[in-house]
Design a protein around this motif. Structure first.
Motif, PDB file in Angstrom:
ATOM      1  N   TYR A  91     -31.965 -10.683  17.726  1.00 33.53           N
ATOM      2  CA  TYR A  91     -31.637 -10.482  18.954  1.00 33.53           C
ATOM      3  C   TYR A  91     -32.914 -10.482  19.857  1.00 33.53           C
ATOM      4  O   TYR A  91     -33.500  -9.784  20.140  1.00 33.53           O
ATOM      5  CB  TYR A  91     -30.743  -9.249  19.368  1.00 33.53           C
ATOM      6  CG  TYR A  91     -30.350  -9.290  20.722  1.00 33.53           C
ATOM      7  CD1 TYR A  91     -29.342  -9.915  21.273  1.00 33.53           C
ATOM      8  CD2 TYR A  91     -30.773  -8.440  21.799  1.00 33.53           C
ATOM      9  CE1 TYR A  91     -28.712  -9.971  22.622  1.00 33.53           C
ATOM     10  CE2 TYR A  91     -30.627  -8.413  23.049  1.00 33.53           C
ATOM     11  CZ  TYR A  91     -29.433  -9.124  23.390  1.00 33.53           C
ATOM     12  OH  TYR A  91     -29.061  -9.115  24.697  1.00 33.53           O
ATOM     13  N   GLY A  92     -32.915 -11.907  20.579  1.00 38.11           N
ATOM     14  CA  GLY A  92     -33.931 -11.924  21.501  1.00 38.11           C
ATOM     15  C   GLY A  92     -35.425 -12.327  20.882  1.00 38.11           C
ATOM     16  O   GLY A  92     -36.240 -12.419  21.346  1.00 38.11           O
TER      17      GLY A  92
ATOM     18  N   VAL B 288     -39.543 -14.459  25.349  1.00 34.47           N
ATOM     19  CA  VAL B 288     -39.281 -14.911  26.614  1.00 34.47           C
ATOM     20  C   VAL B 288     -39.487 -16.361  27.077  1.00 34.47           C
ATOM     21  O   VAL B 288     -40.238 -17.052  26.587  1.00 34.47           O
ATOM     22  CB  VAL B 288     -39.811 -14.111  27.800  1.00 34.47           C
ATOM     23  CG1 VAL B 288     -39.309 -12.716  27.787  1.00 34.47           C
ATOM     24  CG2 VAL B 288     -41.229 -14.029  27.918  1.00 34.47           C
ATOM     25  N   GLY B 289     -38.250 -16.970  27.544  1.00 32.87           N
ATOM     26  CA  GLY B 289     -38.295 -18.492  27.891  1.00 32.87           C
ATOM     27  C   GLY B 289     -37.069 -18.801  28.437  1.00 32.87           C
ATOM     28  O   GLY B 289     -36.143 -17.962  28.563  1.00 32.87           O
ATOM     29  N   ARG B 290     -36.808 -19.973  28.909  1.00 26.19           N
ATOM     30  CA  ARG B 290     -37.754 -21.196  28.552  1.00 26.19           C
ATOM     31  C   ARG B 290     -38.830 -21.011  29.203  1.00 26.19           C
ATOM     32  O   ARG B 290     -39.911 -21.769  28.552  1.00 26.19           O
ATOM     33  CB  ARG B 290     -36.760 -22.362  28.929  1.00 26.19           C
ATOM     34  CG  ARG B 290     -37.157 -23.699  28.601  1.00 26.19           C
ATOM     35  CD  ARG B 290     -36.332 -24.864  28.906  1.00 26.19           C
ATOM     36  NE  ARG B 290     -34.838 -24.934  28.270  1.00 26.19           N
ATOM     37  CZ  ARG B 290     -34.044 -25.780  28.153  1.00 26.19           C
ATOM     38  NH1 ARG B 290     -34.758 -26.931  28.651  1.00 26.19           N
ATOM     39  NH2 ARG B 290     -32.966 -25.716  27.783  1.00 26.19           N
TER      40      ARG B 290
ATOM     41  N   GLY C 128     -32.047 -15.368  29.452  1.00 23.68           N
ATOM     42  CA  GLY C 128     -32.888 -16.125  28.758  1.00 23.68           C
ATOM     43  C   GLY C 128     -32.982 -15.913  27.076  1.00 23.68           C
ATOM     44  O   GLY C 128     -32.156 -15.255  26.496  1.00 23.68           O
ATOM     45  N   PHE C 129     -33.945 -16.176  26.911  1.00 26.52           N
ATOM     46  CA  PHE C 129     -34.163 -16.452  25.241  1.00 26.52           C
ATOM     47  C   PHE C 129     -34.114 -14.692  24.630  1.00 26.52           C
ATOM     48  O   PHE C 129     -33.811 -14.563  23.622  1.00 26.52           O
ATOM     49  CB  PHE C 129     -35.621 -17.184  24.809  1.00 26.52           C
ATOM     50  CG  PHE C 129     -35.390 -18.475  25.007  1.00 26.52           C
ATOM     51  CD1 PHE C 129     -34.263 -19.184  25.674  1.00 26.52           C
ATOM     52  CD2 PHE C 129     -36.593 -19.428  24.829  1.00 26.52           C
ATOM     53  CE1 PHE C 129     -34.284 -20.506  25.893  1.00 26.52           C
ATOM     54  CE2 PHE C 129     -36.436 -20.490  24.705  1.00 26.52           C
ATOM     55  CZ  PHE C 129     -35.453 -21.171  25.530  1.00 26.52           C
ATOM     56  N   ASP C 130     -34.172 -14.002  25.711  1.00 25.53           N
ATOM     57  CA  ASP C 130     -34.348 -12.525  25.061  1.00 25.53           C
ATOM     58  C   ASP C 130     -32.846 -11.932  25.112  1.00 25.53           C
ATOM     59  O   ASP C 130     -32.748 -10.837  24.611  1.00 25.53           O
ATOM     60  CB  ASP C 130     -35.215 -11.564  26.349  1.00 25.53           C
ATOM     61  CG  ASP C 130     -34.581 -11.648  27.753  1.00 25.53           C
ATOM     62  OD1 ASP C 130     -34.511 -12.676  28.086  1.00 25.53           O
ATOM     63  OD2 ASP C 130     -34.041 -10.566  27.978  1.00 25.53           O
TER      64      ASP C 130
ATOM     65  N   GLU D   6     -29.545 -22.119  32.180  1.00 26.52           N
ATOM     66  CA  GLU D   6     -29.953 -21.460  33.135  1.00 26.52           C
ATOM     67  C   GLU D   6     -30.691 -22.512  33.964  1.00 26.52           C
ATOM     68  O   GLU D   6     -31.583 -22.182  34.980  1.00 26.52           O
ATOM     69  CB  GLU D   6     -31.132 -20.228  32.658  1.00 26.52           C
ATOM     70  CG  GLU D   6     -30.582 -19.398  31.737  1.00 26.52           C
ATOM     71  CD  GLU D   6     -29.890 -18.223  32.534  1.00 26.52           C
ATOM     72  OE1 GLU D   6     -30.206 -17.699  33.461  1.00 26.52           O
ATOM     73  OE2 GLU D   6     -28.523 -18.290  32.085  1.00 26.52           O
ATOM     74  N   GLY D   7     -30.175 -23.611  34.191  1.00 24.65           N
ATOM     75  CA  GLY D   7     -30.794 -24.730  35.141  1.00 24.65           C
ATOM     76  C   GLY D   7     -31.691 -25.632  34.709  1.00 24.65           C
ATOM     77  O   GLY D   7     -31.941 -26.573  35.250  1.00 24.65           O
TER      78      GLY D   7
END
Length: 350
Positions: A33-34, A73-75, A109-111, A139-140
């Motif tokens: 997870y994340g 965290v990302g993108r 986010g990726f998290d 997320e755009g």
């Protein structure tokens, strides 16, 4: 091979806690997870193991709280001004999740997603590899982005994190890990008596919203000078404008002699435990965040509580808001080209 245990269900998907270790007692725990680093156990100067990473005991708390504890965290890590950028003549609007600005990949986010476990690779060191497909428009961001993150514990007491990504369209990528470290032990108090060295002569100037303006300044004769081991608490209450803006340290340092090869970015030393953590990376910048906004409201591991400055982050990265500053190294990833980035957190005793 890693040990795998159930850690809950999120959005109907199974979440696991993976344990990897070496023969010297170092242990790391990661959840899919994340892509989150939950725990790192290393010895102190008395030979006792202690957990030096802030985290939660339940996946529900990782969902509930937004401090990015240990997360991949990302993108794009860090901040993007006005939640927008231009690429190839097209303006992209990103999710706003810090006022008008975008931080750490957006609202989901990726998290905040469940990663897939990848097939284990047989090698001398223990590792776990996770993957995630970030779809076009998430997320755009443009492009379907395939991401892999590999965690390895080596016999040299290193936690090695390797990032890989490839997109079917031009996009922007800046991946990092957002672990909060406390070398005395998680939940043991603040990190103001930790000593910090950052291998940097320059940093990026922030505006009041902690977003780089594009200006680069020398650390000389400022509270931003960590070129030798310095107590974090020494200048953290300074009236220096950059410290006031960030409510402490929350800035990007430009690593000296940075290249695509591993380069030492920072070192942390805790006199009380004798633990040392060295940080090496292939990225040009490192964000030092002194945990200024931890509030003591969330339950840490083992019944502990994480108060203000209870941990420090050293996030290896492209510079924040790089896509909107032409003089910064570019986070653009061209279609079908490979993004690769390695960071090592190496532990020892002094």
């Amino acid at each position: 091979m890693s040990i795998k245990k159930d850690f809950g269900i999120v959005d109907g998907k199974s979440v696991y806690l993976f344990t990897i270790k070496n023969s010297k007692g170092m242990v790391a725990k990661i959840t899919n997870y994340g892509g989150t680093l939950v725990s790192v156990m290393v010895q102190d100067n008395k030979g006792e193991l202690g957990d030096v990473v802030l985290g939660y005991e339940k996946v529900e708390d990782y969902i509930k709280y937004n401090y990015f504890l240990g997360a991949t965290v990302g993108r794009v890590a860090n901040r993007i001004e006005n939640s927008s950028f231009e690429l190839n003549g097209t303006q992209y609007k990103l999710a706003k999740n810090e006022g008008e600005n975008h931080i750490h990949g957006g609202i989901v986010g990726f998290d905040k997603v469940v990663w897939e476990e990848k097939q284990q690779v047989k090698e001398s060191d223990e590792c776990i590899e996770l993957s995630y497909l970030s779809i076009d428009g998430e997320e755009g961001y443009p492009g379907n982005l395939n991401v892999r993150v590999k965690y390895t514990v080596t016999e040299d007491n290193e936690l090695k994190i390797e990032y890989f990504a490839i997109s079917d369209k031009d996009t922007i990528v800046n991946l990092t890990n957002h672990s909060y470290f406390n070398l005395t032990g998680q939940g043991s108090g603040d990190i103001l008596k930790h000593k910090l060295m950052i291998n940097s002569d320059k940093f990026t100037i922030n505006n009041k919203l902690s977003i780089p303006t594009g200006e680069i300044a020398k650390v000389d004769n400022t509270p931003m000078d960590f070129r030798v081991l310095t107590y974090i608490g020494e200048n953290i209450s300074s009236d220096y404008e950059q410290i006031v803006f960030g409510n402490g340290y929350d800035h990007n340092w430009i690593i000296n002699n940075s290249s695509e090869k591993l380069n030492k970015a920072a070192e942390v030393y805790d006199e009380k435990s004798g633990r040392v953590m060295e940080v090496y990376t292939t990225k040009p910048g490192v964000q030092f965040y002194s945990g200024n906004f931890l509030k003591g409201l969330e339950p840490g591991k083992g019944g502990t509580t994480y108060y203000k400055r209870g941990g420090l982050c050293l996030e290896t990265q492209y510079f924040p808001n790089a896509i909107n500053n032409e003089n910064f190294p570019s986070p653009i990833l061209k279609a079908n080209e490979n993004y690769e980035h390695s960071t090592i957190y190496k532990f020892s005793i002094r």
